[in-house]
Design an enzyme around this catalytic site. Sequence first.
Site, PDB file in Angstrom:
ATOM      1  CG  ASN A   1      -2.291   0.619   0.879  1.00  0.00           C
ATOM      2  OD1 ASN A   1      -2.369   1.574   0.113  1.00  0.00           O
ATOM      3  ND2 ASN A   1      -3.347   0.093   1.478  1.00  0.00           N
TER       4      ASN A   1
ATOM      5  CG  HIS B   1      24.331   1.938  10.220  1.00  0.00           C
ATOM      6  ND1 HIS B   1      24.711   2.445   8.997  1.00  0.00           N
ATOM      7  CD2 HIS B   1      22.996   2.114  10.290  1.00  0.00           C
ATOM      8  CE1 HIS B   1      23.642   2.912   8.381  1.00  0.00           C
ATOM      9  NE2 HIS B   1      22.586   2.714   9.143  1.00  0.00           N
TER      10      HIS B   1
END
Length: 125
Positions: free
Chosen positions: A84, A114
């Site tokens: 959506n 990270h």
Amino acid sequence: MQKSEKVKMLEGNWFDSRSIELKNDRNTAWLKSRKLLEVAPESDEQFELLKQFLGSIGEGSVVRPPFFVDYGYNITLGDGCFINFDCVILDTGKVMIGNNVFIGPSSNIYAVDHHIDKFDKRYFA
């Protein structure tokens, strides 16, 4: 021979996202995601754009823009998926979405990590 940052990323290894090659890939993905705004969301034209944009897309899948990604080519959608409006998929890692999965509006999927060791000189200048 040293591997490119893109190859490192695709292999699932630590990489430097600041490389020119990856920057260009992200810019290309941004342009392709903008193009999705110009076509009807359940049209043959949109499906063809998604086939060029994503790693793969199954039959009958629909993506309602806006749709935001890092690269696009690390995403696979099975048959009959529905994504959506306003979905964000950060696809520095592989994102595989199976058949008949419905993703609601403003959903976020993060396949990114990270380094947390700020002293690791291999990744920080």
